[in-house]
Design a protein around this motif. Structure first.
Motif, PDB file in Angstrom:
ATOM      1  N   SER A  32       0.880  -1.110   0.021  1.00 24.07           N
ATOM      2  CA  SER A  32      -0.019   0.136  -0.045  1.00 24.07           C
ATOM      3  C   SER A  32       0.976   1.371   0.019  1.00 24.07           C
ATOM      4  N   ASN A  33       0.275   2.436  -0.241  1.00 19.55           N
ATOM      5  CA  ASN A  33       0.920   3.666  -0.152  1.00 19.55           C
ATOM      6  C   ASN A  33       1.700   3.974   1.402  1.00 19.55           C
ATOM      7  N   GLY A  34       2.978   4.353   1.214  1.00 20.19           N
ATOM      8  CA  GLY A  34       3.627   4.386   2.714  1.00 20.19           C
ATOM      9  C   GLY A  34       4.379   3.190   3.011  1.00 20.19           C
ATOM     10  N   SER A  35       4.379   2.066   2.422  1.00 16.85           N
ATOM     11  CA  SER A  35       4.850   0.771   2.825  1.00 16.85           C
ATOM     12  C   SER A  35       6.409   0.842   2.725  1.00 16.85           C
ATOM     13  N   GLY A  36       6.868   1.614   1.814  1.00 14.42           N
ATOM     14  CA  GLY A  36       8.172   1.810   1.845  1.00 14.42           C
ATOM     15  C   GLY A  36       8.946   1.217   0.438  1.00 14.42           C
ATOM     16  N   LYS A  37       7.899   1.043  -0.552  1.00 18.33           N
ATOM     17  CA  LYS A  37       8.579   0.715  -1.893  1.00 18.33           C
ATOM     18  C   LYS A  37       9.336   1.954  -2.460  1.00 18.33           C
ATOM     19  N   SER A  38       8.897   2.979  -2.468  1.00 13.55           N
ATOM     20  CA  SER A  38       9.695   4.283  -2.962  1.00 13.55           C
ATOM     21  C   SER A  38      11.116   4.410  -2.409  1.00 13.55           C
ATOM     22  N   THR A  39      11.053   4.192  -1.158  1.00 14.02           N
ATOM     23  CA  THR A  39      12.117   4.323  -0.474  1.00 14.02           C
ATOM     24  C   THR A  39      13.064   3.151  -0.592  1.00 14.02           C
ATOM     25  N   LEU A  40      12.778   2.195  -0.801  1.00 14.55           N
ATOM     26  CA  LEU A  40      13.579   0.871  -1.016  1.00 14.55           C
ATOM     27  C   LEU A  40      14.182   1.201  -2.490  1.00 14.55           C
ATOM     28  N   MET A  81      18.447  -6.683 -19.195  1.00 15.02           N
ATOM     29  CA  MET A  81      18.568  -5.737 -18.112  1.00 15.02           C
ATOM     30  C   MET A  81      17.943  -6.149 -17.045  1.00 15.02           C
ATOM     31  N   THR A  82      18.322  -5.955 -15.882  1.00 15.08           N
ATOM     32  CA  THR A  82      17.523  -6.201 -14.352  1.00 15.08           C
ATOM     33  C   THR A  82      16.574  -5.063 -14.361  1.00 15.08           C
ATOM     34  N   LEU A  83      15.237  -5.748 -14.092  1.00 15.50           N
ATOM     35  CA  LEU A  83      14.089  -4.781 -13.616  1.00 15.50           C
ATOM     36  C   LEU A  83      13.747  -4.959 -12.225  1.00 15.50           C
ATOM     37  N   ILE A  84      13.657  -3.733 -11.704  1.00 14.85           N
ATOM     38  CA  ILE A  84      13.056  -3.694 -10.358  1.00 14.85           C
ATOM     39  C   ILE A  84      12.209  -2.380 -10.103  1.00 14.85           C
ATOM     40  N   PHE A  85      10.835  -2.789 -10.028  1.00 12.25           N
ATOM     41  CA  PHE A  85       9.907  -1.959 -10.051  1.00 12.25           C
ATOM     42  C   PHE A  85       8.780  -1.895  -9.256  1.00 12.25           C
ATOM     43  N   SER A  86       8.359  -0.813  -8.877  1.00 10.30           N
ATOM     44  CA  SER A  86       7.163  -0.876  -7.827  1.00 10.30           C
ATOM     45  C   SER A  86       5.842  -0.673  -8.650  1.00 10.30           C
ATOM     46  N   VAL A  95       8.214  -8.926  -4.010  1.00  8.39           N
ATOM     47  CA  VAL A  95       8.389  -8.500  -2.697  1.00  8.39           C
ATOM     48  C   VAL A  95       7.196  -7.795  -2.226  1.00  8.39           C
ATOM     49  N   TYR A  96       6.560  -7.985  -0.977  1.00 12.32           N
ATOM     50  CA  TYR A  96       5.544  -7.420  -0.483  1.00 12.32           C
ATOM     51  C   TYR A  96       6.004  -6.706   0.852  1.00 12.32           C
ATOM     52  N   LEU A  97       5.811  -5.524   0.866  1.00 10.10           N
ATOM     53  CA  LEU A  97       6.387  -4.264   2.162  1.00 10.10           C
ATOM     54  C   LEU A  97       5.023  -3.914   2.738  1.00 10.10           C
ATOM     55  N   GLU A  98       5.263  -3.863   4.143  1.00 12.45           N
ATOM     56  CA  GLU A  98       3.939  -3.287   4.946  1.00 12.45           C
ATOM     57  C   GLU A  98       4.788  -2.434   6.173  1.00 12.45           C
ATOM     58  N   GLN A  99       4.376  -0.971   6.098  1.00 13.50           N
ATOM     59  CA  GLN A  99       4.850  -0.316   7.125  1.00 13.50           C
ATOM     60  C   GLN A  99       6.543  -0.476   7.349  1.00 13.50           C
ATOM     61  N   GLY A 100       7.351  -0.646   5.859  1.00 11.68           N
ATOM     62  CA  GLY A 100       8.655  -0.347   6.061  1.00 11.68           C
ATOM     63  C   GLY A 100       9.288  -1.959   6.252  1.00 11.68           C
ATOM     64  N   ARG A 101       8.262  -2.768   6.403  1.00 10.24           N
ATOM     65  CA  ARG A 101       8.921  -4.208   6.666  1.00 10.24           C
ATOM     66  C   ARG A 101       8.596  -5.171   5.379  1.00 10.24           C
ATOM     67  N   VAL A 125      -0.264 -13.466   6.871  1.00  7.97           N
ATOM     68  CA  VAL A 125      -1.713 -12.879   6.883  1.00  7.97           C
ATOM     69  C   VAL A 125      -1.720 -11.463   6.250  1.00  7.97           C
ATOM     70  N   ALA A 126      -0.640 -10.684   6.506  1.00  8.87           N
ATOM     71  CA  ALA A 126      -0.721  -9.232   6.013  1.00  8.87           C
ATOM     72  C   ALA A 126      -0.654  -9.239   4.551  1.00  8.87           C
ATOM     73  N   ALA A 127       0.240 -10.116   4.123  1.00 13.98           N
ATOM     74  CA  ALA A 127       0.276  -9.965   2.457  1.00 13.98           C
ATOM     75  C   ALA A 127      -0.976 -10.562   1.879  1.00 13.98           C
ATOM     76  N   ASP A 128      -1.449 -11.710   2.411  1.00 16.24           N
ATOM     77  CA  ASP A 128      -2.845 -12.261   1.823  1.00 16.24           C
ATOM     78  C   ASP A 128      -3.776 -11.376   2.109  1.00 16.24           C
ATOM     79  N   ASN A 129      -3.975 -10.514   3.090  1.00 15.90           N
ATOM     80  CA  ASN A 129      -4.936  -9.659   3.142  1.00 15.90           C
ATOM     81  C   ASN A 129      -4.913  -8.400   2.197  1.00 15.90           C
ATOM     82  N   PHE A 130      -3.726  -7.972   2.059  1.00  9.99           N
ATOM     83  CA  PHE A 130      -3.523  -6.916   0.905  1.00  9.99           C
ATOM     84  C   PHE A 130      -3.842  -7.466  -0.385  1.00  9.99           C
TER      85      PHE A 130
END
Length: 229
Positions: free
Chosen positions: A38-46, A175-180, A195-201, A218-223
Protein backbone atom coordinates in the motif's frame (compact mmCIF):
# COMPACT_ATOMS: atom_id res chain seq x y z
CA UNK A 1 24.55 -15.30 -11.10
CA UNK A 2 25.99 -11.90 -10.18
CA UNK A 3 24.83 -10.38 -6.90
CA UNK A 4 23.81 -6.78 -7.59
CA UNK A 5 22.36 -5.73 -4.23
CA UNK A 6 22.80 -7.08 -0.72
CA UNK A 7 20.71 -5.60 2.10
CA UNK A 8 21.02 -6.98 5.61
CA UNK A 9 18.65 -5.59 8.28
CA UNK A 10 18.56 -2.22 6.50
CA UNK A 11 16.65 0.63 8.12
CA UNK A 12 15.89 4.13 6.82
CA UNK A 13 14.43 6.90 8.96
CA UNK A 14 13.16 10.33 7.93
CA UNK A 15 12.72 12.36 11.10
CA UNK A 16 10.19 10.45 13.18
CA UNK A 17 9.13 8.24 10.28
CA UNK A 18 10.72 4.81 9.99
CA UNK A 19 10.47 4.24 6.23
CA UNK A 20 12.30 0.90 6.18
CA UNK A 21 12.65 -1.52 9.09
CA UNK A 22 15.14 -4.38 9.15
CA UNK A 23 14.93 -5.18 5.43
CA UNK A 24 17.02 -8.13 4.30
CA UNK A 25 17.07 -8.66 0.55
CA UNK A 26 19.45 -9.96 -2.12
CA UNK A 27 18.92 -9.21 -5.82
CA UNK A 28 20.74 -11.03 -8.60
CA UNK A 29 21.46 -9.84 -12.13
CA UNK A 30 18.73 -10.68 -14.61
CA UNK A 31 15.87 -10.73 -12.12
CA UNK A 32 12.49 -9.10 -12.67
CA UNK A 33 11.54 -7.98 -9.19
CA UNK A 34 8.24 -6.28 -8.36
CA UNK A 35 7.71 -4.33 -5.14
CA UNK A 36 4.10 -4.25 -3.97
CA UNK A 37 2.29 -2.85 -0.97
CA UNK A 38 0.00 0.00 0.00
CA UNK A 39 0.97 3.67 -0.11
CA UNK A 40 3.58 4.42 2.53
CA UNK A 41 4.76 0.82 2.74
CA UNK A 42 8.34 1.70 1.80
CA UNK A 43 8.47 0.78 -1.88
CA UNK A 44 9.78 4.13 -3.11
CA UNK A 45 12.28 4.38 -0.26
CA UNK A 46 13.60 0.93 -1.07
CA UNK A 47 14.02 1.85 -4.75
CA UNK A 48 15.83 5.06 -3.83
CA UNK A 49 18.06 3.16 -1.43
CA UNK A 50 19.00 0.69 -4.16
CA UNK A 51 19.77 3.58 -6.52
CA UNK A 52 21.94 5.35 -3.94
CA UNK A 53 19.62 8.32 -3.48
CA UNK A 54 18.90 7.40 0.14
CA UNK A 55 21.53 6.25 2.63
CA UNK A 56 20.45 3.64 5.21
CA UNK A 57 20.62 4.53 8.89
CA UNK A 58 20.88 0.95 10.08
CA UNK A 59 22.13 -2.36 8.78
CA UNK A 60 24.41 -3.23 5.89
CA UNK A 61 23.91 -2.24 2.25
CA UNK A 62 26.14 -3.13 -0.66
CA UNK A 63 25.62 -2.56 -4.39
CA UNK A 64 27.72 -3.75 -7.30
CA UNK A 65 29.42 -0.52 -8.38
CA UNK A 66 30.21 -1.98 -11.80
CA UNK A 67 26.54 -2.28 -12.78
CA UNK A 68 25.21 0.78 -14.60
CA UNK A 69 21.86 1.90 -13.20
CA UNK A 70 18.99 4.08 -14.38
CA UNK A 71 15.86 5.05 -12.50
CA UNK A 72 12.48 6.08 -13.87
CA UNK A 73 10.04 7.98 -11.72
CA UNK A 74 6.27 8.17 -11.95
CA UNK A 75 6.64 11.48 -13.74
CA UNK A 76 10.01 11.63 -15.52
CA UNK A 77 11.88 14.92 -15.55
CA UNK A 78 12.07 16.52 -18.97
CA UNK A 79 14.44 19.36 -19.78
CA UNK A 80 13.14 22.43 -21.61
CA UNK A 81 14.66 21.13 -24.82
CA UNK A 82 13.93 18.85 -27.72
CA UNK A 83 13.29 15.16 -27.26
CA UNK A 84 16.61 14.41 -28.97
CA UNK A 85 18.55 16.72 -26.68
CA UNK A 86 16.87 15.20 -23.60
CA UNK A 87 18.40 11.85 -24.53
CA UNK A 88 21.69 13.13 -25.91
CA UNK A 89 22.57 15.21 -22.85
CA UNK A 90 23.05 12.15 -20.64
CA UNK A 91 25.44 10.67 -23.19
CA UNK A 92 27.35 13.95 -23.47
CA UNK A 93 27.67 14.14 -19.68
CA UNK A 94 29.14 10.62 -19.90
CA UNK A 95 31.92 12.02 -22.12
CA UNK A 96 30.41 11.06 -25.49
CA UNK A 97 31.19 13.80 -28.08
CA UNK A 98 28.08 15.85 -28.84
CA UNK A 99 27.76 14.83 -32.51
CA UNK A 100 28.03 11.15 -31.60
CA UNK A 101 25.72 11.65 -28.61
CA UNK A 102 23.00 12.98 -30.91
CA UNK A 103 23.42 10.04 -33.30
CA UNK A 104 23.20 7.54 -30.44
CA UNK A 105 20.23 9.39 -28.97
CA UNK A 106 18.39 9.08 -32.27
CA UNK A 107 19.08 5.32 -32.27
CA UNK A 108 17.64 5.12 -28.76
CA UNK A 109 14.53 7.01 -29.84
CA UNK A 110 14.12 4.62 -32.74
CA UNK A 111 14.34 1.78 -30.23
CA UNK A 112 11.33 3.12 -28.30
CA UNK A 113 9.39 4.22 -31.39
CA UNK A 114 9.82 7.98 -31.00
CA UNK A 115 12.35 8.90 -33.68
CA UNK A 116 9.69 10.91 -35.53
CA UNK A 117 9.30 13.15 -32.46
CA UNK A 118 13.04 13.84 -32.02
CA UNK A 119 12.65 17.55 -32.78
CA UNK A 120 9.57 18.14 -30.65
CA UNK A 121 9.76 19.96 -27.31
CA UNK A 122 9.94 17.21 -24.65
CA UNK A 123 7.55 18.94 -22.26
CA UNK A 124 4.85 18.94 -24.96
CA UNK A 125 4.75 15.13 -25.07
CA UNK A 126 2.07 13.00 -23.43
CA UNK A 127 2.86 11.17 -20.20
CA UNK A 128 3.34 7.88 -21.99
CA UNK A 129 5.67 9.44 -24.56
CA UNK A 130 7.71 11.06 -21.78
CA UNK A 131 8.12 7.68 -20.10
CA UNK A 132 9.34 6.26 -23.39
CA UNK A 133 11.86 9.10 -23.65
CA UNK A 134 13.07 8.19 -20.16
CA UNK A 135 13.37 4.56 -21.26
CA UNK A 136 15.33 5.73 -24.32
CA UNK A 137 17.74 7.58 -22.00
CA UNK A 138 18.29 4.40 -19.99
CA UNK A 139 18.79 2.32 -23.13
CA UNK A 140 21.19 4.87 -24.65
CA UNK A 141 23.32 4.79 -21.50
CA UNK A 142 23.39 0.97 -21.66
CA UNK A 143 21.88 0.62 -18.19
CA UNK A 144 22.19 -2.88 -16.78
CA UNK A 145 19.76 -2.24 -13.94
CA UNK A 146 16.49 -0.38 -14.44
CA UNK A 147 14.60 0.80 -11.35
CA UNK A 148 11.07 2.08 -11.93
CA UNK A 149 8.77 3.74 -9.40
CA UNK A 150 5.13 3.23 -10.48
CA UNK A 151 6.09 3.85 -14.13
CA UNK A 152 2.58 3.46 -15.59
CA UNK A 153 0.27 4.59 -12.79
CA UNK A 154 -0.83 7.82 -14.50
CA UNK A 155 -0.97 6.48 -18.07
CA UNK A 156 -3.90 5.48 -20.24
CA UNK A 157 -4.25 1.79 -21.21
CA UNK A 158 -2.54 2.13 -24.60
CA UNK A 159 0.44 3.97 -23.11
CA UNK A 160 0.69 1.41 -20.29
CA UNK A 161 0.86 -1.42 -22.81
CA UNK A 162 3.63 0.33 -24.73
CA UNK A 163 5.73 1.00 -21.63
CA UNK A 164 5.19 -2.56 -20.41
CA UNK A 165 6.24 -3.91 -23.80
CA UNK A 166 9.50 -1.98 -23.66
CA UNK A 167 10.16 -3.08 -20.08
CA UNK A 168 9.66 -6.71 -21.09
CA UNK A 169 11.90 -6.34 -24.15
CA UNK A 170 14.66 -4.68 -22.13
CA UNK A 171 14.46 -7.52 -19.60
CA UNK A 172 14.57 -10.09 -22.39
CA UNK A 173 17.78 -8.41 -23.57
CA UNK A 174 19.34 -8.98 -20.14
CA UNK A 175 18.48 -5.83 -18.21
CA UNK A 176 17.59 -6.32 -14.54
CA UNK A 177 14.15 -4.87 -13.70
CA UNK A 178 13.17 -3.68 -10.23
CA UNK A 179 9.83 -1.88 -10.19
CA UNK A 180 7.07 -0.84 -7.83
CA UNK A 181 3.47 -1.20 -8.96
CA UNK A 182 -0.10 -1.14 -7.68
CA UNK A 183 -1.17 -2.91 -10.87
CA UNK A 184 -1.18 -6.61 -9.96
CA UNK A 185 -1.91 -7.59 -13.54
CA UNK A 186 1.28 -5.81 -14.52
CA UNK A 187 3.15 -7.62 -11.76
CA UNK A 188 1.91 -10.97 -13.09
CA UNK A 189 2.93 -10.05 -16.64
CA UNK A 190 6.39 -8.67 -15.92
CA UNK A 191 7.77 -10.00 -12.64
CA UNK A 192 9.53 -13.25 -11.87
CA UNK A 193 9.66 -12.41 -8.14
CA UNK A 194 7.46 -10.34 -5.85
CA UNK A 195 8.37 -8.56 -2.63
CA UNK A 196 5.52 -7.35 -0.40
CA UNK A 197 6.21 -4.47 2.00
CA UNK A 198 4.09 -3.18 4.85
CA UNK A 199 4.99 -0.24 7.12
CA UNK A 200 8.60 -0.47 5.98
CA UNK A 201 8.92 -4.19 6.70
CA UNK A 202 9.55 -6.87 4.11
CA UNK A 203 6.72 -9.32 4.76
CA UNK A 204 6.91 -11.69 1.77
CA UNK A 205 9.52 -12.47 -0.89
CA UNK A 206 8.35 -15.13 -3.34
CA UNK A 207 8.39 -16.21 -6.99
CA UNK A 208 5.46 -14.59 -8.78
CA UNK A 209 3.43 -17.80 -9.14
CA UNK A 210 3.85 -18.60 -5.44
CA UNK A 211 2.86 -15.06 -4.42
CA UNK A 212 -0.41 -15.17 -6.33
CA UNK A 213 -1.27 -18.77 -5.49
CA UNK A 214 -0.35 -18.73 -1.80
CA UNK A 215 -0.06 -19.50 0.98
CA UNK A 216 1.06 -16.08 2.18
CA UNK A 217 1.68 -14.36 5.51
CA UNK A 218 -1.60 -12.94 6.81
CA UNK A 219 -0.73 -9.31 6.06
CA UNK A 220 0.28 -10.08 2.48
CA UNK A 221 -2.76 -12.30 1.98
CA UNK A 222 -5.10 -9.54 3.20
CA UNK A 223 -3.46 -7.05 0.87
CA UNK A 224 -3.80 -9.37 -2.11
CA UNK A 225 -7.46 -10.12 -1.37
CA UNK A 226 -8.17 -6.41 -1.00
CA UNK A 227 -6.50 -5.51 -4.27
CA UNK A 228 -8.12 -8.35 -6.21
CA UNK A 229 -11.52 -8.08 -4.52
Amino acid sequence: MTLLFDLQAVGVQFGRVQALRGCTLCIQAGERLALVGSNGSGKSTLLRTLHGLVKPDQGHFQADARARQAMLFQRPYMLRASVLHNVALGLWLSSVPWTLAKAQALQALERVGLADLAGRHAKALSGGQQQRVALARAWALKAQVLLLDEPTSSLDPAAKREVERLMAEFADDGMTLIFSSHNLGQVKRLASRVVYLEQGRLIADLPTAAFFNGPLPVAADNFLKGELG
